[in-house]
Design a protein around this motif. Structure first.
Motif, mmCIF file in Angstrom:
data_model
loop_
_atom_site.group_PDB
_atom_site.id
_atom_site.type_symbol
_atom_site.label_atom_id
_atom_site.label_comp_id
_atom_site.label_asym_id
_atom_site.label_seq_id
_atom_site.Cartn_x
_atom_site.Cartn_y
_atom_site.Cartn_z
ATOM 1 N N GLY A 199 -76.804 -90.036 62.134
ATOM 2 C CA GLY A 199 -77.182 -88.745 62.681
ATOM 3 C C GLY A 199 -77.716 -87.760 61.666
ATOM 4 O O GLY A 199 -78.268 -86.739 62.047
ATOM 5 N N LEU A 200 -77.546 -88.025 60.385
ATOM 6 C CA LEU A 200 -78.051 -87.107 59.368
ATOM 7 C C LEU A 200 -79.565 -87.227 59.251
ATOM 8 O O LEU A 200 -80.142 -88.299 59.445
ATOM 9 C CB LEU A 200 -77.412 -87.409 58.011
ATOM 10 N N LEU A 201 -80.211 -86.118 58.918
ATOM 11 C CA LEU A 201 -81.647 -86.143 58.691
ATOM 12 C C LEU A 201 -81.956 -86.891 57.397
ATOM 13 O O LEU A 201 -81.189 -86.807 56.432
ATOM 14 C CB LEU A 201 -82.186 -84.716 58.611
ATOM 15 N N PRO A 202 -83.081 -87.610 57.337
ATOM 16 C CA PRO A 202 -83.429 -88.335 56.109
ATOM 17 C C PRO A 202 -83.498 -87.449 54.871
ATOM 18 O O PRO A 202 -83.189 -87.893 53.774
ATOM 19 C CB PRO A 202 -84.800 -88.935 56.445
ATOM 20 N N GLY A 240 -72.713 -93.358 52.888
ATOM 21 C CA GLY A 240 -73.636 -93.896 51.905
ATOM 22 C C GLY A 240 -75.011 -93.337 52.165
ATOM 23 O O GLY A 240 -75.201 -92.474 53.018
ATOM 24 N N LEU A 241 -75.983 -93.812 51.456
ATOM 25 C CA LEU A 241 -77.327 -93.283 51.603
ATOM 26 C C LEU A 241 -78.262 -94.411 52.026
ATOM 27 O O LEU A 241 -79.022 -94.946 51.217
ATOM 28 C CB LEU A 241 -77.787 -92.635 50.294
ATOM 29 N N PRO A 242 -78.195 -94.820 53.287
ATOM 30 C CA PRO A 242 -79.031 -95.912 53.743
ATOM 31 C C PRO A 242 -80.501 -95.519 53.769
ATOM 32 O O PRO A 242 -80.846 -94.341 53.830
ATOM 33 C CB PRO A 242 -78.520 -96.168 55.162
ATOM 34 N N THR A 243 -81.359 -96.495 53.756
ATOM 35 C CA THR A 243 -82.780 -96.231 53.867
ATOM 36 C C THR A 243 -83.070 -95.683 55.255
ATOM 37 O O THR A 243 -82.602 -96.237 56.248
ATOM 38 C CB THR A 243 -83.586 -97.530 53.654
ATOM 39 N N PRO A 244 -83.794 -94.563 55.359
ATOM 40 C CA PRO A 244 -84.073 -94.007 56.683
ATOM 41 C C PRO A 244 -84.774 -95.020 57.584
ATOM 42 O O PRO A 244 -85.662 -95.733 57.154
ATOM 43 C CB PRO A 244 -84.993 -92.812 56.372
#
Length: 408
Positions: A18-21, A6-10
């Motif tokens: 582990g993904l970059l914002p 998903g695309l959580p809030t950074p």
């Protein structure tokens, strides 16, 4: 892999998975688990070893030489040793590595790109088996550092036809005369690839010149406003004698030079995406913390507009270089595809660092907030390894069915 997340809030500098914002579409998930672990290892190294020192070295225009041996311990280039059992990384993995370097610091990205891409890449592509065995093992361990001498004081975009550096055969060796400019790593490089025109055949040949060779001098270029950590040099070759054994066996025309640049040009596009990622993440964190009128500025419409435009540029550019890497891995990419990626990504990068500076207002020009460094360094990436205009003409010739607009 965990699948497309998903695309959580950074939260903080990195997403929880582990993904970059800035990796809003989770491009990194296209890597295998093994490849992602390599990226995560590099990311942690850059975060803990490089990020704390680059501002200080950038302000002093000096190179952090203590990092070279640590880069060697990472094993980033072990595969390039002809005696290694490691396989060459995919272009996709190599691209994400270039992104990580750019995300941390464009100067260190340039140092790595010159050494691994231009210098080692030339030896791998154009060297004999004996030459590869002689030079690549130490270079792969960062025990010997490479540089790449192509650009000349009066020849940049026109160097293919206007190269003034000459090579004259003399017995069992060659005599090189001429000058090169803007040569990264050259003040401390152990090996410099020098391109010169054979005075008899007029063909462009490649040579490896070792430091301390009589007739070879490299003088640091001072007063740079961009890539201040990179030790660019003016090189002068005065009756510099190079043995035939150090002439690259398979570098016999400018087409061989162009083949190297085609590969490394895509690496610059990846670096530009990394710079976009870095500038966006600094701006995003600042927008969430900086308060004006009693609340974080990230809650204002115009600030969110800047952030979304930056994220859009970064995402579009990342999609382009990701697809380019897939074409490279399939062995079907073309010059114009690398050219378009370099031109597009560096233009978008220039926009993004400007918007990041705008969002930070006055703090954007203070080195303590890092964005100013990204703004300045972006100017060098925008120009080196082929200006936007030259890349445009390469693409334009392709899309018009071969109608060349190059000046002759």
């Amino acid at each position: 892999m965990s699948g497309i997340p998903g695309l959580p809030t950074p939260a903080g500098p990195y997403l929880g998975d582990g993904l970059l914002p800035a990796d809003f579409y989770a491009f990194e998930e296209l890597l295998s688990d093994t490849e992602r672990k390599k990226i995560e290892t590099l990311r942690e190294f850059l975060r803990t070893e490089v990020d704390p020192v680059v501002d200080d070295y950038w302000s002093r225009a000096e190179f952090p030489f203590q990092l070279i041996e640590r880069f060697g311990r990472l094993g980033l280039l072990e595969w390039a040793d002809p005696n290694s059992s490691q396989t060459r990384p995919s272009n996709l993995l190599a691209g994400f590595m270039a992104l990580e370097f750019g995300h941390a610091d464009a100067s260190m990205a340039t140092f790595y790109g010159v050494h691994a891409g231009l210098a080692m890449g030339t030896i791998m592509a154009c060297g004999s088996e004996e030459q590869k065995q002689r030079w690549l093992p130490a270079m792969s361990r960062f025990e010997k550092i490479g540089a790449f001498g192509l650009t000349e004081p009066h020849g940049g975009s026109d160097v293919a036809g206007g190269m003034a550096t000459t090579a004259r055969r003399d017995g069992d060796g060659w005599i090189l005369n001429g000058a090169k400019r803007w040569i990264g790593n050259a003040t401390f490089a152990d090996l410099v690839v020098i391109w010169a025109r054979d005075v008899e055949t007029k063909h462009v040949l490649g040579f490896v010149v070792e430091k301390d060779t009589p007739g070879f001098t490299a003088t640091k270029i001072e007063h740079k406003m961009a890539l201040r950590i990179v030790q660019n040099a003016d090189i002068v070759l005065e009756d510099c004698r190079v043995p035939e054994a150090d002439r690259l066996a398979n570098a016999n025309s400018f087409k061989d030079t162009a083949n190297i640049l085609r590969q490394t040009r895509s690496g610059v596009a990846w670096q530009a995406v990394g710079v976009m990622f870095g500038a966006y993440e600094i701006a995003l964190a600042y927008a969430k913390e900086r308060e004006q009128f009693g609340r974080p500025i990230g809650g204002f419409q115009l600030v969110q507009d800047l952030l979304v435009k930056m994220l859009g540029n970064a995402t579009a550019s990342c999609g382009m270089v990701t697809r380019l890497a897939q074409l490279q891995d399939a062995g079907i990419y073309r010059d114009e595809q690398s050219a378009l990626a370099k031109a597009y990504a560096t233009v978008r990068m220039r926009e993004n660092v400007g918007w990041a500076r705008e969002l930070l207002a006055g703090n954007g020009i203070v080195l303590d907030y890092k964005v100013g460094r990204f703004v300045a360094d972006a100017e060098a990436l925008y120009s080196y390894e082929g200006t936007r205009e030259m890349q445009t003409l390469i693409v334009g010739r392709a899309v018009t069915g071969g109608l060349s607009a190059f000046v002759r």
